[in-house]
Design an enzyme around this catalytic site. Structure first.
Site, mmCIF file in Angstrom:
data_model
loop_
_atom_site.group_PDB
_atom_site.id
_atom_site.type_symbol
_atom_site.label_atom_id
_atom_site.label_comp_id
_atom_site.label_asym_id
_atom_site.label_seq_id
_atom_site.Cartn_x
_atom_site.Cartn_y
_atom_site.Cartn_z
ATOM 1 N N GLU A 85 -1.340 0.840 -8.658
ATOM 2 C CA GLU A 85 -2.585 0.968 -7.883
ATOM 3 C C GLU A 85 -3.312 -0.375 -7.795
ATOM 4 O O GLU A 85 -3.624 -0.995 -8.817
ATOM 5 C CB GLU A 85 -3.487 2.044 -8.512
ATOM 6 C CG GLU A 85 -4.656 2.393 -7.617
ATOM 7 C CD GLU A 85 -5.482 3.570 -8.156
ATOM 8 O OE1 GLU A 85 -4.905 4.501 -8.747
ATOM 9 O OE2 GLU A 85 -6.710 3.526 -7.974
ATOM 10 N N LYS A 280 -9.545 10.599 -14.490
ATOM 11 C CA LYS A 280 -8.370 9.970 -13.853
ATOM 12 C C LYS A 280 -8.556 8.456 -13.844
ATOM 13 O O LYS A 280 -7.634 7.690 -14.098
ATOM 14 C CB LYS A 280 -8.197 10.528 -12.437
ATOM 15 C CG LYS A 280 -6.924 10.080 -11.725
ATOM 16 C CD LYS A 280 -7.055 8.770 -10.996
ATOM 17 C CE LYS A 280 -5.780 8.429 -10.250
ATOM 18 N NZ LYS A 280 -5.814 7.107 -9.625
ATOM 19 N N ASP A 296 4.750 7.036 -24.239
ATOM 20 C CA ASP A 296 4.999 8.199 -23.383
ATOM 21 C C ASP A 296 3.703 8.608 -22.682
ATOM 22 O O ASP A 296 2.837 9.234 -23.278
ATOM 23 C CB ASP A 296 5.530 9.324 -24.297
ATOM 24 C CG ASP A 296 5.815 10.611 -23.560
ATOM 25 O OD1 ASP A 296 5.354 10.773 -22.411
ATOM 26 O OD2 ASP A 296 6.497 11.472 -24.149
ATOM 27 N N HIS A 393 -11.862 -1.501 -3.398
ATOM 28 C CA HIS A 393 -10.545 -0.882 -3.295
ATOM 29 C C HIS A 393 -9.811 -1.399 -2.062
ATOM 30 O O HIS A 393 -8.656 -1.794 -2.133
ATOM 31 C CB HIS A 393 -10.732 0.637 -3.214
ATOM 32 C CG HIS A 393 -9.491 1.389 -3.481
ATOM 33 N ND1 HIS A 393 -9.043 1.647 -4.755
ATOM 34 C CD2 HIS A 393 -8.574 1.923 -2.638
ATOM 35 C CE1 HIS A 393 -7.919 2.324 -4.684
ATOM 36 N NE2 HIS A 393 -7.611 2.502 -3.406
#
Ligand code: MEV
Length: 438
Positions: A85, A280, A296, A393
């Protein structure tokens, strides 16, 4: 019409590629070229990757970036992050730099306990089972000794085994709830081996138990597996500073900014739709370090979100408050990670990333990851409550749009210069590109 294939795993790598390209892609030659273009030119390294999983046909690259200037408990770190991202590394770096000038991050490990369970069904008297468990507990531990010796030498091992009566939730359901200390290992293999041994001992001892009826002796083990919910493998990371130092932008006063941050966190505490996105953003930072250090990320994700719902409603993993003139912002998150075992000695990039992180112990790595999550959340929420997220962004996404449209270096240069002073939109970038190409 596609047909199933038998024995796919037995085919050679090139046979697998031939098959998948011929049966599932429009242009097999082109598909093969793409797959092979991601192979490593060092055949030894490629073989290492091939052997990580079954049916490997290529490697899936991710960019790995560095977010420098993280001051954590007065020690400077440059944090490697593997993530696709666009804005994540930039946001982490920005937050790191901001807090580096304000005392940095403070962290505390609140616990390192791992969990595993043997789930079983028992038809019979609960008091008899409790009594049986009391008798066999030393045997459960002693029969697992061959598995625990080397972990014990490193200061870890089995912490406790507790019998839990879960029949209120599910008829005849009981469990051995087991806790472990696994030091620098994530410990999944150690825990699962111990649990499978406990299950064997449990079944054997039940069969031989003189007080059990025939039905009680037939205790049925359903499964033995570690839990990725580790609420006592917990780390806290915090930043704080006098409010007047929250001078991120000219557009808003430090006090207004602090209040907006607190309000945004309060919203994420009570509104699950927002909390999920808020968390998130935290996981953007954490997963990137988890991946870069060969840990993991599915386990970490599962455990973090379960913790976010521990009080019955899904809520924010970060907290913020204003006390007088002081602003504090912190995270509390369970992170079961390892710095030995797994990929840590195997994957050259993982090894290098651990070196870049100054060979952290698992406990240190927990702290670094929590900080990466907190920094990411600070960056995201501070943008959200000021300029909005799209400005930064889209600026980072600009290069993706240009690459998608095969912009040349010259075109990129001109367009990047133009968008230094203009708002980036997808249409705007395309218009600029079209104008240049006219
Ligand atoms: C995007 O990947 C993450 C954010 O949506 C996080 C947030 O909203 O807090 C920006």
């Amino acid at each position: 019409m596609k047909k199933p294939i038998a024995g796919f795993s037995k085919l050679s790598k090139s046979e697998k590629i031939e098959w998948i390209a011929a049966n599932y892609t429009q242009n097999p030659q082109e598909s093969k070229k793409i797959l092979e273009s991601y192979w490593n030119s060092d055949s030894r390294l490629q073989q290492l990757h091939d052997e990580f999983i079954e049916n490997t046909i290529s490697n899936f690259y991710m960019p790995m970036g560095i977010a420098p200037n993280f001051l954590i408990n007065d020690r400077l770190y440059a944090i490697p992050m593997a993530i696709e991202e666009s804005s994540v590394v930039a946001a982490a770096s920005k937050a790191a730099k901001f807090w580096e000038g304000r005392g940095g991050f403070r962290t505390t490990v609140l616990g390192t306990e791992k969990v595993g369970q043997v789930h079983f069904i028992y038809h019979g008297s609960t008091p008899k089972l409790l009594d049986f468990f009391k008798n066999i507990k030393p045997t459960l531990l002693s029969e697992a000794e061959h598995l625990t010796q080397s972990m014990q030498k490193r200061g870890g091992g089995i912490k406790d085994i507790v019998l839990k009566d879960k029949t209120g939730e599910l008829s005849n359901y009981y469990q051995l709830h087991c806790t472990f200390e696994t030091q620098d290992a994530m410990g999944a293999n150690f825990i699962n081996s111990c649990l499978e041994q406990f299950a064997e001992t449990l079944k054997k001892e039940a069969l031989a138990h003189p007080d059990f009826s025939e039905q009680e002796k037939q205790l049925e083990v359903v499964m033995s597996i570690l839990s990725n919910y580790v609420p006592n493998c917990l780390v806290k990371a915090e930043v704080r500073c006098p409010i007047d130092q929250l001078d991120l932008t000219q557009d808003i006063s430090p006090r207004d900014f602090a209040e907006k941050m607190v309000r945004a966190v309060e919203i994420a505490k009570v509104e699950p739709y927002r909390a999920v996105t808020h968390n998130k953003g935290i996981m953007n930072g954490i997963d990137a370090v988890v991946l870069a250090t060969g840990n993991d990320f599915r386990a970490i994700e599962a455990g973090a979100h379960a913790y976010a719902a521990k009080d019955g409603t899904y809520s924010s993993l970060t907290h913020a408050k204003i006390e007088g003139d002081l602003f504090s912002f912190w995270i509390e998150i369970p992170l079961a990670v390892g710095t030995v075992g797994g990929l840590t000695k195997l994957h050259p990039l993982v090894k290098l990333n651990l070196e870049i992180l100054q060979q952290p112990s698992a406990v240190e790595l927990m702290q670094i990851m929590a900080v990466a999550g907190l920094a990411q959340n600070f960056a995201a929420v501070s943008s959200l409550v000021t300029t909005g997220i799209q400005k930064g962004h889209m600026k980072m996404h600009l290069m993706n749009i240009l690459n998608q449209h095969n912009a040349t270096d010259k075109e990129k240069e001109a367009i990047l210069a133009h968008f230094k002073t203009h708002t980036v939109t997808h249409r705007g970038v395309l218009n600029s590109l079209e104008n240049l190409r006219k």
